[in-house]
Design an enzyme around this catalytic site. Structure first.
Site, PDB file in Angstrom:
ATOM      1  CE  LYS A  10      -3.118   2.067   3.159  1.00  0.00           C
ATOM      2  NZ  LYS A  10      -4.002   2.650   3.633  1.00  0.00           N
ATOM      3  CG  ASN A 192       8.380   6.379  -3.192  1.00  0.00           C
ATOM      4  OD1 ASN A 192       7.812   5.530  -3.905  1.00  0.00           O
ATOM      5  ND2 ASN A 192       8.461   7.645  -3.540  1.00  0.00           N
ATOM      6  NE  ARG A 193       6.304  -0.087   2.312  1.00  0.00           N
ATOM      7  CZ  ARG A 193       5.091   0.070   1.777  1.00  0.00           C
ATOM      8  NH1 ARG A 193       4.577   1.270   1.633  1.00  0.00           N
ATOM      9  NH2 ARG A 193       4.368  -0.974   1.434  1.00  0.00           N
ATOM     10  CG  LEU A 194      11.656   7.631   1.553  1.00  0.00           C
ATOM     11  CD1 LEU A 194      12.258   8.741   0.705  1.00  0.00           C
ATOM     12  CD2 LEU A 194      12.775   6.969   2.374  1.00  0.00           C
TER      13      LEU A 194
END
Ligand SMILES: Cc1cc2nc3c(=O)[nH]c(=O)nc-3n(C[C@H](O)[C@H](O)[C@H](O)COP(=O)(O)O)c2cc1C
Length: 215
Positions: A10, A192-194
């Site tokens: 997600k 982006n998982r940041l």
């Protein structure tokens, strides 16, 4: 049996946390997040939180309880003092609370020390509870093994008769704890998982040190 969940993915895009903009006091940020999540997102029981304790057996254990109040001092919930969590807190008051507000892509993790609240505060809250919940607190020796459901239902019936037309007093083994935070971490999902992670740590001078953590 095997179920592969590696395709569950997600992108988190609902908000951001900027270090320069956050309150100096994490309880203020908690309040802002809680109010926002409660009012603007489709979240049932935004006050449901997981509390982890270190048990007498040395294992951590987590379970959900309901946050009933928060103040600048801490986070209050109610339970049975003789329950497994009650005994764990008695031997080690260091606990961890966590909230996951899925629809808002937010998580809050709170490390702190739990202590019993004043008896008159527990009395006040107990009085405000519906009668069924009051009787429930009397019926249940929370966390003890019970032979079957009928035992509980019969005990409830007996207590209903015993207390008919009478006020139900708070049992001394039931009441509130306040968790006084020493560390609070706010997590906001980002693309982006940041993800954004801001951690507050209580210093000896009672100011909060605020840092960004790597996701
Ligand atoms: C949504 C939800 C809310 C709950 N609220 C409470 C609560 O406020 N107090 C409580 O003692 N248990 C609550 N429970 C039950 C606890 O998760 C747990 O089963 C119970 O406190 C016994 O835990 P213990 O044996 O580890 O002490 C709740 C469970 C759920 C799923």
């Amino acid at each position: 049996m095997e179920k592969d969940l590696s395709n569950y993915r997600k992108s988190y895009e609902k908000g951001e946390l900027i270090l320069d903009n956050v309150s100096e006091n994490p309880i203020e940020l908690f309040r802002d997040w809680f109010v926002e999540v409660d009012n603007h997102f489709d979240i049932d029981e935004a006050n449901a939180m997981t509390i982890s304790t270190i048990g007498l057996d040395g294992y951590p254990k987590s379970r959900v309880v309901l946050l009933k109040k928060y103040t600048f001092e801490g986070f209050i919930f109610y339970t049975n003092y003789n329950s497994e969590k009650g005994k764990a807190i008695e031997s080690n008051p260091n606990v961890c609370l966590s909230f996951f507000w899925h629809a808002a892509e937010r998580q809050v993790i709170i490390k702190g020390k739990a202590e019993k609240i004043a008896e008159n505060m527990s009395d006040g809250y107990f009085e405000s509870r519906p009668r069924g919940s009051q009787l429930g607190a009397l019926v249940s020796n929370q966390s003890e093994v019970v032979e079957n459901r009928i035992v509980l239902e019969e005990k409830l019936k007996a207590l209903e008769l015993q207390y008919e037309g009478k006020e139900i007093e708070r049992p001394k083994h039931w009441g509130g704890y306040i968790v006084k935070p020493v560390e609070m971490e706010f997590w906001q999902g980002r693309p982006n998982r940041l993800h954004d992670r801001i951690r507050y740590q209580l210093q000896e001078d009672y100011n909060w040190k605020i840092e960004r953590l790597s996701p």
